[in-house]
Design an enzyme around this catalytic site. Structure first.
Site, short mmCIF file in Angstrom:
data_model
loop_
_atom_site.label_atom_id
_atom_site.label_comp_id
_atom_site.label_asym_id
_atom_site.label_seq_id
_atom_site.Cartn_x
_atom_site.Cartn_y
_atom_site.Cartn_z
N TYR A 46 42.06 36.98 37.79
CA TYR A 46 40.81 37.62 37.34
C TYR A 46 40.12 36.65 36.38
CZ TYR A 46 38.09 41.76 35.90
OH TYR A 46 37.09 42.65 35.64
N ARG A 85 25.29 37.56 41.51
CA ARG A 85 25.54 37.33 40.08
C ARG A 85 27.04 37.42 39.83
NH1 ARG A 85 28.43 39.54 36.95
NH2 ARG A 85 27.59 41.50 36.23
N LYS A 112 39.39 41.95 42.05
CA LYS A 112 39.25 43.32 41.53
C LYS A 112 40.21 44.25 42.26
CE LYS A 112 35.49 43.05 38.72
NZ LYS A 112 35.25 43.65 37.43
N GLU A 142 29.82 45.41 43.05
CA GLU A 142 30.27 44.42 42.08
C GLU A 142 29.38 43.19 42.12
OE1 GLU A 142 33.18 45.14 40.14
OE2 GLU A 142 32.29 43.50 38.98
N ASP A 143 28.91 42.80 40.97
CA ASP A 143 28.23 41.51 40.80
C ASP A 143 27.04 41.31 41.74
OD1 ASP A 143 30.09 41.29 38.86
OD2 ASP A 143 30.94 39.40 39.52
N ASP A 189 30.30 48.84 39.01
CA ASP A 189 31.27 48.48 37.99
C ASP A 189 30.61 47.76 36.80
OD1 ASP A 189 33.86 48.17 36.95
OD2 ASP A 189 34.00 46.16 37.77
N ASP A 190 29.64 46.91 37.09
CA ASP A 190 29.02 46.14 36.00
C ASP A 190 28.19 47.03 35.09
OD1 ASP A 190 29.89 43.44 36.86
OD2 ASP A 190 28.86 44.09 38.67
N ASN A 199 31.31 36.77 30.67
CA ASN A 199 32.39 36.07 31.38
C ASN A 199 31.82 34.92 32.20
OD1 ASN A 199 34.39 38.00 30.62
ND2 ASN A 199 33.55 39.40 32.14
N1 LIG Z 1 33.26 42.28 29.90
C1 LIG Z 1 32.95 42.91 31.00
O1 LIG Z 1 33.68 43.81 31.46
C2 LIG Z 1 31.72 42.56 31.72
C3 LIG Z 1 31.01 41.46 31.39
N2 LIG Z 1 29.86 41.15 32.05
C4 LIG Z 1 29.22 39.91 31.73
O2 LIG Z 1 27.98 40.14 31.12
C5 LIG Z 1 27.11 39.08 31.46
C6 LIG Z 1 25.80 39.68 31.94
O3 LIG Z 1 26.02 40.44 33.08
P1 LIG Z 1 24.90 41.44 33.61
O4 LIG Z 1 24.42 42.32 32.56
O5 LIG Z 1 25.42 42.04 34.82
O6 LIG Z 1 23.76 40.38 34.02
P2 LIG Z 1 22.22 40.62 34.15
O7 LIG Z 1 21.68 39.45 34.86
O8 LIG Z 1 21.95 41.96 34.67
O9 LIG Z 1 21.71 40.59 32.62
C7 LIG Z 1 21.69 39.46 31.82
C8 LIG Z 1 20.74 39.76 30.69
O10 LIG Z 1 20.84 38.74 29.71
C9 LIG Z 1 19.53 38.32 29.37
N3 LIG Z 1 19.59 36.96 28.85
C10 LIG Z 1 19.80 35.81 29.51
N4 LIG Z 1 19.76 34.76 28.66
C11 LIG Z 1 19.51 35.28 27.45
C12 LIG Z 1 19.35 34.72 26.17
N5 LIG Z 1 19.43 33.42 25.98
N6 LIG Z 1 19.11 35.54 25.13
C13 LIG Z 1 19.03 36.87 25.31
N7 LIG Z 1 19.17 37.47 26.51
C14 LIG Z 1 19.41 36.67 27.56
C15 LIG Z 1 18.77 38.45 30.66
O11 LIG Z 1 17.39 38.45 30.39
P3 LIG Z 1 16.31 38.15 31.57
O12 LIG Z 1 16.53 39.24 32.58
O13 LIG Z 1 15.04 38.25 30.88
O14 LIG Z 1 16.66 36.81 32.11
C16 LIG Z 1 19.29 39.79 31.13
O15 LIG Z 1 18.65 40.85 30.47
C17 LIG Z 1 27.82 38.23 32.48
O16 LIG Z 1 28.36 37.10 31.86
C18 LIG Z 1 28.94 39.09 32.96
O17 LIG Z 1 30.07 38.34 33.32
C19 LIG Z 1 29.36 41.96 33.04
C20 LIG Z 1 30.03 43.07 33.41
C21 LIG Z 1 31.31 43.43 32.83
C1 LIG Z 2 34.05 41.74 34.44
C2 LIG Z 2 32.92 41.80 35.32
O1 LIG Z 2 32.81 42.71 36.12
C3 LIG Z 2 31.90 40.79 35.24
O2 LIG Z 2 31.95 39.94 34.37
O3 LIG Z 2 30.99 40.83 36.08
MG LIG Z 3 31.38 42.27 37.62
#
Ligand SMILES: NC(=O)C1=CN([C@@H]2O[C@H](COP(=O)(O)OP(=O)(O)OC[C@H]3O[C@@H](n4cnc5c(N)ncnc54)[C@H](OP(=O)(O)O)[C@@H]3O)[C@@H](O)[C@H]2O)C=CC1
Ligand SMILES: CC(=O)C(=O)O
Ligand SMILES: [Mg+2]
Length: 632
Positions: A153, A206, A224, A296-297, A319-320, A461
């Protein structure tokens, strides 16, 4: 319990029509829907079962040659076959003379993994083990989750996805490409298992915080689902990873000779949506209405749309958005025991306004509303930034989604994160941006100035995308930070104290949700289930976890966490009439446990049974047969 006139007949004739008629069924009678659902599953699978010698848990002895017991990962026990088994199955001599227990084999696995220094090589060893000896792989993973989860993972699975074209060896899961449109059901029919209950699907747009990896994203679904089995005991043959290959916009991949996916830009718009619709319908047609489909993603713009579009007509969750929300909410609940505040006292600032951030924010609002705070007031306590800065009501029309608008504030636009932290003075700072290092030492110091115990989550991540490292978080807050990260960080030593930061990752949530959902035959997954999961997770955190600096239980306790979440989900499913497996079990824990995968080897000896005594043994002696009588 009467179905509406003609409806059952229609469903029996066309199983897929259950989908369109489910709401009618539910309205007519909840138990009736429950009765119809297994019917749909049975029918959906009966005409599409391919021949395979080992299907699910069922072995067809006449179809399995001796050597198959060594070649089929589901049957193989390596040197654990006894002499009697080796001779009976016809594999004696195909292996060295030594016998080993599964425990001895596990020791060997540990030695073998530790000999590799590169995480990717450890990953490849585990892939190979999974392809060779399934029970050994899952037991090894389940019993060493702390050491092996970072391999199967995040973070290593991210690297494996990036190198997918190089390391691809044997198929695991289904690749359905856009070229298969119109024939998606036929592709799904090629999957050799007929009792699939859970699917993890991605289109690779993503992958973690690594961006668009196209068809290489398959590694995430495989990882997963490995956790479905290792952490929640869901049987592997019931899990199906699926990659929807609609192309990629990643130029590097398109030019990479090793890339394994369609070499074209992503399909978008109506064509893409129609393809997704066809996929969802095909899954229901093949595996039944209650098949769990975990998204997912997917890219942000699609993730929310598909959740809204499918959540009330399929058994699905994202999941995200939702799994991440629950794990973060669990950490937030647990943090109140350290900060001495209640969640309704907190002001939140999210760095990132995407799937993870908005998902968490929505669940925080739900949790506050449950504690009596009006929804609008709860939303006012949550601030968010995206790449353009603070979400404000002054943003150009159409630049924010409806989900994001809920958190836009009526203030002047601000871009700089440090200035925003100074102005908002959050108690809780959550990073879900994939923007590495944006929680600078200055920002962490401001958090520590404004809060006795600042709460900081760097959820992005894999590891190198985290908003700050654990080391930076502790060192810039005099060790007062209450910290979690999405990928694991090593312990941090400071002033004679060692901190063991917890891993705020949805892996604490999705296996338990899935176990509860598929066992109860839940047809729609409600947000309540994620709040229940968050509470179960937080309740499991004990003082010793908090004392060592973690808001989460140790990873080796996730199996128990999954079981508790599954119990909570099961109860919710029956209370809310979402379950379709009847009768409702009285002892839910035992009922769930009875269905779990067995990690230990079982006997491979053919089943024998006492031959029934033939009736003639017990009958009275035969009368002499008089063939001819001359009595007349
Ligand atoms: N720990 C966990 O269980 C999980 C972790 N994650 C992690 O979270 C991260 C984001 O995932 P996710 O939300 O799905 O992705 P998204 O693409 O949906 O969202 C990313 C967000 O971050 C913003 N962003 C990008 N760069 C910047 C910056 N420099 N400053 C401020 N905001 C910024 C983007 O803005 P804009 O749209 O304007 O570009 C967008 O709103 C990934 O790394 C993922 O691995 C996700 C799911 C689970
Ligand atoms: C953990 C997870 O689902 C992610 O980073 O997208
Ligand atoms: Mg994910």
């Amino acid at each position: 319990m009467k179905l509406p006139e003609g409806l059952l007949a229609k469903i029996v004739k066309e199983p897929a029509s259950l989908h369109g008629n489910l709401s009618k069924l539910c309205a007519a009678s909840r138990p009736a829907a429950a009765a119809a659902a297994p019917v749909a599953r049975q029918i959906a699978t009966s005409d599409s079962r391919p021949f395979h010698d080992v299907v699910g848990d069922v072995l067809c002895p006449s179809g399995v040659r001796g050597i198959d017991h060594l070649r089929d990962p589901r049957l193989n026990k390596g040197l654990a076959f006894t002499l009697e088994e080796r001779q009976t199955l016809g594999i004696h001599g195909l292996q060295p003379a030594r016998f080993k227990t599964q425990e001895e084999q596990l020791e060997l696995c540990k030695i073998a993994v530790s000999r590799y220094t590169e995480p990717l090589n450890k990953y490849l060893y585990l892939v190979d083990l999974q392809d060779r000896n399934e029970r050994l792989f899952y037991r090894f993973l389940a019993e060493n989750i702390e050491h092996l989860m970072p391999i199967v993972y995040t973070p290593t699975v991210g690297l494996a996805c990036q190198r997918f074209g190089l390391i691809y060896r044997r198929p695991r899961g289904l690749f359905i490409s856009y070229n298969d449109r119109g024939y998606v059901f036929d592709v799904i029919k090629n999957w050799p298992e007929s009792d699939v209950r859970a699917i993890c699907v991605t289109d690779g747009e993503r992958i973690l915080g690594l961006g668009d990896l196209g068809a290489n994203g398959m590694g995430i679904c495989v990882g997963k689902l490995a956790l479905y089995t290792a952490l929640a005991g869901i049987k592997p043959h019931r899990c199906l990873p699926i990659l929807l290959d609609v192309g990629t916009n990643n130029i590097d991949l398109l030019e990479d000779p090793l890339y394994v996916g369609l070499r074209q830009k992503r399909v978008v718009g109506k064509e893409y949506d129609d393809f997704l619709d066809e996929f969802m319908e095909a899954i229901v047609k093949r595996y039944g209405q209650n098949t769990l489909i975990q998204f997912e993603d997917f890219g942000n713009h699609n993730a929310f749309r598909f959740l809204d579009r499918y959540r009330n007509s399929y058994c699905t969750f994202n999941d995200d958005i939702q799994g991440t929300a629950a794990v973060a909410m669990g950490g937030i609940y647990a943090s109140t025991r350290v900060t001495g505040k209640s969640i309704t006292d907190y002001t939140f600032l999210f760095a990132g306004a995407g799937e993870a951030a908005v998902g968490i924010a929505d669940l925080v609002v739900k949790a506050m509303v449950a504690e009596g705070v009006p929804k609008d007031e709860a939303r006012q306590k949550i601030w968010m930034i995206d790449i353009d800065g603070l979400l404000t009501t002054t943003r150009k029309e159409g630049s924010l989604s409806d989900h994001q608008k809920n958190y836009a504030k009526d203030v002047e636009p601000m871009k700089n994160l440090q200035e925003i932290v100074e102005k908002v003075k959050p108690n809780v700072l959550i990073g879900a941006s994939a923007a590495a290092g944006i929680f600078t030492p200055e920002i962490l110091r401001i958090m520590a100035t404004n809060n006795e115990r600042p709460v900081v989550f760097a959820l992005s991540n894999p590891t190198h995308k985290a908003e700050c490292t654990a080391d930076q978080a502790y060192k810039n807050t005099d060790g007062r930070v209450v910290f979690s990260s999405g990928s694991p960080f090593p312990p941090v030593e400071m002033n004679g104290k060692t901190f063991y930061p917890g891993q705020g990752n949805n892996a604490y949530i999705f296996p338990g949700i899935a176990l509860g959902v598929i066992t109860t035959g839940t047809h729609h997954i409600s947000d309540d289930m994620f709040l229940i999961a968050a509470r179960e997770l937080a309740n499991f955190v004990d003082q010793s976890d908090l004392d060592r600096g973690s808001l989460y239980p140790p990873l080796n306790a996730v199996r128990e966490v999954s079981m508790r979440i599954a119990e909570g989900v099961t109860k919710c499913a029956y209370d809310k009439g979402l379950a379709s497996t009847y009768p409702e079990p009285s002892d839910k824990r035992k009922w769930l446990q009875d269905q779990l995968y067995k990690f230990n080897y079982e006997s491979s000896m053919p089943v024998t049974w006492p031959w029934p005594r033939m009736p003639y043994v017990k009958t009275r002696p035969l009368e002499p047969t008089i063939l001819f009588s001359d009595s007349k």
